[in-house]
Write an enzyme that holds these catalytic residues in place. Sequence first.
Site, mmCIF file in Angstrom:
data_model
loop_
_atom_site.group_PDB
_atom_site.id
_atom_site.type_symbol
_atom_site.label_atom_id
_atom_site.label_comp_id
_atom_site.label_asym_id
_atom_site.label_seq_id
_atom_site.Cartn_x
_atom_site.Cartn_y
_atom_site.Cartn_z
ATOM 1 N N TYR A 199 0.833 -1.205 0.000
ATOM 2 C CA TYR A 199 0.000 0.000 0.000
ATOM 3 C C TYR A 199 0.866 1.253 0.000
ATOM 4 C CZ TYR A 199 0.838 0.674 5.044
ATOM 5 O OH TYR A 199 1.415 0.890 6.277
ATOM 6 N N CYS A 200 0.230 2.370 -0.395
ATOM 7 C CA CYS A 200 0.878 3.678 -0.369
ATOM 8 C C CYS A 200 -0.224 4.721 -0.202
ATOM 9 C CB CYS A 200 1.695 3.922 -1.641
ATOM 10 S SG CYS A 200 0.720 3.842 -3.167
ATOM 11 N N THR A 201 0.070 5.974 -0.458
ATOM 12 C CA THR A 201 -0.891 7.049 -0.192
ATOM 13 C C THR A 201 -2.131 6.950 -1.072
ATOM 14 O OG1 THR A 201 0.947 8.501 0.407
ATOM 15 C CG2 THR A 201 -1.180 9.541 -0.020
ATOM 16 N N GLY A 203 -2.081 4.909 -4.241
ATOM 17 C CA GLY A 203 -2.082 3.723 -5.085
ATOM 18 C C GLY A 203 -1.015 3.661 -6.153
ATOM 19 N N ILE A 228 -4.263 4.480 0.770
ATOM 20 C CA ILE A 228 -4.795 4.822 2.091
ATOM 21 C C ILE A 228 -6.007 5.736 1.973
ATOM 22 C CG2 ILE A 228 -4.248 5.988 4.267
ATOM 23 C CD1 ILE A 228 -1.247 5.283 3.568
#
EC number: 1.14.-.-
Length: 349
Positions: A199-201, A203, A228
Amino acid sequence: MPVLHNRISNEELRARMLAETEPRTTISFYKYFTIDDPKATRDALWQAFTALNVFGRIYLAHEGINAQISVPESNVEAFRAALYGFHPALDGVRLNIALDDDGKSFWVLRMKVRDRIVADGIDDPTFDASDVGEYLKAAEVNAMLDDPDAVFIDMRNHYEYEVGHFENALEIPADTFRAQLPKAVEMMQEYKDKKIVMYCTGGIRCEKASAFMRHNGFQKVWHIEGGIIEYARKAREQGLPVRFVGKNFVFDERMGERISDDVIAHCHQCGAPCDSHTNCKNDGCHLLFIQCPACAEKFSGCCSELCKEEMSLPEEEQRRRRAGRENGNKIFNKSRGRLNTTLGIPDPE
């Protein structure tokens, strides 16, 4: 030929934004697709978005587009129509709407053509960026968090992870996405038979990272749809427990969106609970670090006594000291002991 860049000073642009009375909506989106002529695409989008008073930061490359912007509320639907109608690949692209938004995230539109929309350092011609892992929606994310066979990997920088992350997520210690990718492959070797959730901020990083993991032999790879931001929004809308703890760091004037009430980070100067990032007020430094209100007052918004002292010098002397000094993108990292000997601050390299 119309002017396709800004000619007004940052100070005036920021003052204009702060004087606006209409609310703005902060939006982020990305799309991996082939752009044959990024420069022409950039110029066409510049004209379309400028007409809608869009602010923000947009990168274009042959591999696609990456954007973080703010749009006047009255123009959001017109912006959506312009974007969706611009290219078939952008029709219906997911727009991540900010969770914690004061509408003051940007004050100018900057659009740049780059080699990549995310600097990944991948030069293997056999790498297929489209061979990505499976998407996970909010309910599926929560189920994976309860699955003992799943391992969550945070594909953000250390300063992002520090203020907020999913429960028990592994940090890949690096300052850049480029450095993280090979480290993730190395660290995950012992988990190769596990379910890998990235995951990241928003995508964009975890989507490419999932393809890189698959390229390196990992078969059970997932990534969170919309990152997220989308996870937290959908979890709230659906009445699900939000399992992200702390604050979601964002790359605009807000520097963070509050996801949970938990404060899991600490002031870099005194150690008090705090998760508010700031940049050192010394124009010769601008170190990104976490500072509590008490230390902000004590150090006049600076990262050290040396920077505070330099700020008190005559402007001409400050300029003399700044001349030739490397500056920009300095980030506090507790894992490094080397210092910038000029200012006594952590070296970003």
